[in-house]
Design a protein around this motif. Structure first.
Motif, PDB file in Angstrom:
ATOM      1  N   ILE A  78      26.205  53.242  35.830  1.00 52.84           N
ATOM      2  CA  ILE A  78      27.531  52.643  35.593  1.00 52.84           C
ATOM      3  C   ILE A  78      28.618  53.545  36.206  1.00 52.84           C
ATOM      4  O   ILE A  78      29.514  53.078  36.915  1.00 52.84           O
ATOM      5  N   LYS A  79      28.487  54.854  35.937  1.00 52.16           N
ATOM      6  CA  LYS A  79      29.481  55.808  36.453  1.00 52.16           C
ATOM      7  C   LYS A  79      29.565  55.725  37.981  1.00 52.16           C
ATOM      8  O   LYS A  79      30.642  55.685  38.569  1.00 52.16           O
ATOM      9  N   LYS A  80      28.396  55.690  38.613  1.00 54.83           N
ATOM     10  CA  LYS A  80      28.327  55.686  40.079  1.00 54.83           C
ATOM     11  C   LYS A  80      28.916  54.382  40.649  1.00 54.83           C
ATOM     12  O   LYS A  80      29.671  54.417  41.627  1.00 54.83           O
ATOM     13  N   VAL A  81      28.618  53.263  40.031  1.00 57.47           N
ATOM     14  CA  VAL A  81      29.105  51.995  40.590  1.00 57.47           C
ATOM     15  C   VAL A  81      30.625  51.892  40.429  1.00 57.47           C
ATOM     16  O   VAL A  81      31.309  51.297  41.274  1.00 57.47           O
ATOM     17  N   VAL A  82      31.166  52.491  39.383  1.00 55.64           N
ATOM     18  CA  VAL A  82      32.623  52.479  39.213  1.00 55.64           C
ATOM     19  C   VAL A  82      33.263  53.286  40.352  1.00 55.64           C
ATOM     20  O   VAL A  82      34.261  52.855  40.957  1.00 55.64           O
ATOM     21  N   GLN A  83      32.674  54.449  40.673  1.00 50.73           N
ATOM     22  CA  GLN A  83      33.220  55.265  41.779  1.00 50.73           C
ATOM     23  C   GLN A  83      33.134  54.508  43.101  1.00 50.73           C
ATOM     24  O   GLN A  83      34.091  54.495  43.887  1.00 50.73           O
ATOM     25  N   GLU A  84      32.002  53.857  43.335  1.00 52.67           N
ATOM     26  CA  GLU A  84      31.837  53.110  44.594  1.00 52.67           C
ATOM     27  C   GLU A  84      32.826  51.943  44.667  1.00 52.67           C
ATOM     28  O   GLU A  84      33.407  51.663  45.715  1.00 52.67           O
ATOM     29  N   THR A  85      33.026  51.298  43.527  1.00 54.20           N
ATOM     30  CA  THR A  85      33.967  50.167  43.486  1.00 54.20           C
ATOM     31  C   THR A  85      35.389  50.658  43.731  1.00 54.20           C
ATOM     32  O   THR A  85      36.155  50.041  44.482  1.00 54.20           O
ATOM     33  N   GLU A  86      35.733  51.783  43.121  1.00 58.15           N
ATOM     34  CA  GLU A  86      37.083  52.344  43.293  1.00 58.15           C
ATOM     35  C   GLU A  86      37.357  52.609  44.773  1.00 58.15           C
ATOM     36  O   GLU A  86      38.440  52.299  45.285  1.00 58.15           O
ATOM     37  N   ALA A  87      36.356  53.158  45.467  1.00 55.30           N
ATOM     38  CA  ALA A  87      36.529  53.458  46.892  1.00 55.30           C
ATOM     39  C   ALA A  87      36.733  52.168  47.695  1.00 55.30           C
ATOM     40  O   ALA A  87      37.452  52.156  48.697  1.00 55.30           O
ATOM     41  N   LEU A  88      36.148  51.069  47.247  1.00 54.75           N
ATOM     42  CA  LEU A  88      36.261  49.810  47.986  1.00 54.75           C
ATOM     43  C   LEU A  88      37.566  49.069  47.675  1.00 54.75           C
ATOM     44  O   LEU A  88      38.194  48.506  48.568  1.00 54.75           O
ATOM     45  N   VAL A  89      37.960  49.059  46.400  1.00 53.69           N
ATOM     46  CA  VAL A  89      39.123  48.227  46.023  1.00 53.69           C
ATOM     47  C   VAL A  89      40.447  48.973  46.145  1.00 53.69           C
ATOM     48  O   VAL A  89      41.512  48.359  46.270  1.00 53.69           O
ATOM     49  N   GLY A  90      40.410  50.307  46.105  1.00 52.21           N
ATOM     50  CA  GLY A  90      41.621  51.124  46.245  1.00 52.21           C
ATOM     51  C   GLY A  90      42.637  50.840  45.163  1.00 52.21           C
ATOM     52  O   GLY A  90      42.290  50.502  44.026  1.00 52.21           O
ATOM     53  N   GLU A  91      43.928  50.940  45.535  1.00 51.75           N
ATOM     54  CA  GLU A  91      45.019  50.830  44.565  1.00 51.75           C
ATOM     55  C   GLU A  91      45.174  49.414  44.011  1.00 51.75           C
ATOM     56  O   GLU A  91      45.833  49.209  42.998  1.00 51.75           O
ATOM     57  N   GLN A  92      44.552  48.434  44.680  1.00 46.85           N
ATOM     58  CA  GLN A  92      44.709  47.051  44.190  1.00 46.85           C
ATOM     59  C   GLN A  92      43.809  46.747  42.997  1.00 46.85           C
ATOM     60  O   GLN A  92      43.996  45.753  42.310  1.00 46.85           O
ATOM     61  N   GLY A  93      42.836  47.627  42.782  1.00 38.13           N
ATOM     62  CA  GLY A  93      41.988  47.481  41.598  1.00 38.13           C
ATOM     63  C   GLY A  93      40.996  46.322  41.674  1.00 38.13           C
ATOM     64  O   GLY A  93      40.856  45.672  42.710  1.00 38.13           O
ATOM     65  N   LEU A  94      40.311  46.125  40.553  1.00 38.33           N
ATOM     66  CA  LEU A  94      39.296  45.068  40.459  1.00 38.33           C
ATOM     67  C   LEU A  94      39.870  43.903  39.658  1.00 38.33           C
ATOM     68  O   LEU A  94      40.368  44.096  38.556  1.00 38.33           O
ATOM     69  N   ASN A  95      39.794  42.694  40.217  1.00 38.53           N
ATOM     70  CA  ASN A  95      40.378  41.545  39.517  1.00 38.53           C
ATOM     71  C   ASN A  95      39.460  40.939  38.467  1.00 38.53           C
ATOM     72  O   ASN A  95      39.921  40.521  37.410  1.00 38.53           O
ATOM     73  N   CYS A  96      38.176  40.835  38.807  1.00 36.12           N
ATOM     74  CA  CYS A  96      37.329  40.068  37.895  1.00 36.12           C
ATOM     75  C   CYS A  96      35.967  40.726  37.732  1.00 36.12           C
ATOM     76  O   CYS A  96      35.273  40.975  38.726  1.00 36.12           O
ATOM     77  N   LEU A  97      35.613  41.017  36.495  1.00 34.94           N
ATOM     78  CA  LEU A  97      34.292  41.572  36.170  1.00 34.94           C
ATOM     79  C   LEU A  97      33.509  40.477  35.453  1.00 34.94           C
ATOM     80  O   LEU A  97      33.951  39.981  34.410  1.00 34.94           O
ATOM     81  N   ILE A  98      32.350  40.111  36.010  1.00 32.77           N
ATOM     82  CA  ILE A  98      31.519  39.102  35.354  1.00 32.77           C
ATOM     83  C   ILE A  98      30.266  39.785  34.818  1.00 32.77           C
ATOM     84  O   ILE A  98      29.391  40.214  35.578  1.00 32.77           O
TER      85      ILE A  98
END
Ligand SMILES: NC(=O)c1ccc[n+]([C@@H]2O[C@H](COP(=O)([O-])OP(=O)(O)OC[C@H]3O[C@@H](n4cnc5c(N)ncnc54)[C@H](OP(=O)(O)O)[C@@H]3O)[C@@H](O)[C@H]2O)c1
Length: 253
Positions: free
Chosen positions: A72-92
């Motif tokens: 979980i920790k690793k995927v959050v870091q990878e997601t942060e690098a991809l989405v940047g300052e705009q963040g994540l809109n939808c978690l399913i």
């Protein structure tokens, strides 16, 4: 971002079943999200996802075992690098398991295993993604998946009220109980996250022909996925904290 159109969506359990169906659905939507983050336990073995990746530049495949803290920790870091300052809109929160267990056969271990994957994991994954969901939530004012949302994939069989009407136990003690607890998680998240503008719902995808749904299920993925995507596109503040089915009908708790 226009209402109902999601820029970055992350889905758990995407290598087969409803998760894979949702990925395909988002990719064929027009417009498609800028980023479809399809997570699964074993990306190297996820052949359909790997095939889709060759055709869709907006698809990323990330490793996530929802019951593993490090994953979980690793995927959050990878997601942060991809989405940047705009963040994540939808978690399913789609990943889930079932196991046949009657009152006679159910064990404490069945209960723990199913509760861990179908309830505890959704809390831990949602908690870990909150900073990225909050970033996205800051950029709009109208609630919806274009802003920030947590969608917990639940089941009609978790409804206490429907159960009391029909009084049918079926052979799924741990699954039913864990999904009812997941619904309470949706209610708790909805209460805590309303001030952040993060929309939270429980969603019943319908009884669908998948490995879990089985061959007797009345629905095909091709029928329920467009329905689910329409429901997601249209959820707003009035739906915050609700339990909806794949057609948008409210299910009693
Ligand atoms: N199908 C139905 O009729 C129905 C009805 C109501 C609700 N639902 C709900 O809909 C969701 C999807 O169900 P489905 O029918 O698509 O089931 P499925 O075909 O059995 O697929 C389940 C998915 O969850 C993944 N998963 C399980 N444990 C995981 C873990 N620890 N970490 C990451 N992924 C994990 C599986 O990955 P692996 O391949 O690695 O095991 C698989 O991708 C579930 O939450 C289910 O309870 C389904």
């Amino acid at each position: 971002m226009a209402l109902g159109i999601c820029r970055a969506v992350l889905i758990t359990g995407c290598n087969r079943g409803i998760g894979l169906g949702l990925v395909k659905g988002f990719l064929s939507r027009s417009p498609s999200p800028d980023l479809v983050l399809a997570t699964c336990r074993n990306p190297d073995q996820a052949q359909e996802l790997q095939h889709l990746k060759k055709q869709h530049q907006n698809l990323r495949i990330l490793q996530l075992d929802v019951v593993c803290e490090n994953s979980i920790k690793k995927v959050v870091q990878e997601t942060e690098a991809l989405v940047g300052e705009q963040g994540l809109n939808c978690l399913i929160n789609n990943a889930g398991i079932n196991r046949l267990a009657t009152l006679d056969s159910v064990t404490a271990q069945d209960m723990r295993t199913i509760y861990e994957t179908n309830t505890v994991a959704q809390l831990m994954v949602s908690k870990a993604f909150l900073p990225l969901l909050r970033k996205a939530a800051c950029q709009d004012v109208v609630m919806g998946i274009h802003r920030a949302a947590i969608i917990n994939v639940s089941s009609r069989s978790a409804s206490m009220q429907l159960f009391c009407q029909y009084n049918k136990t079926e052979e799924v003690y741990p699954y039913r109980i864990a999904k009812t607890a997941l619904n309470m998680l949706t209610c708790c998240l909805a209460a805590d996250l309303v001030s952040d503008g993060i929309l939270c719902i429980s969603l019943d995808p319908g009884w669908v022909k998948t490995d879990m749904g089985g061959s007797k299920a009345p629905l095909q993925l091709q029928e329920c996925i467009p329905g689910i995507l329409d429901v997601l596109a249209n959820v707003r503040e009035k739906d915050h904290g609700a339990f909806l089915d794949w057609t948008g009908e409210e299910i009693p708790w």
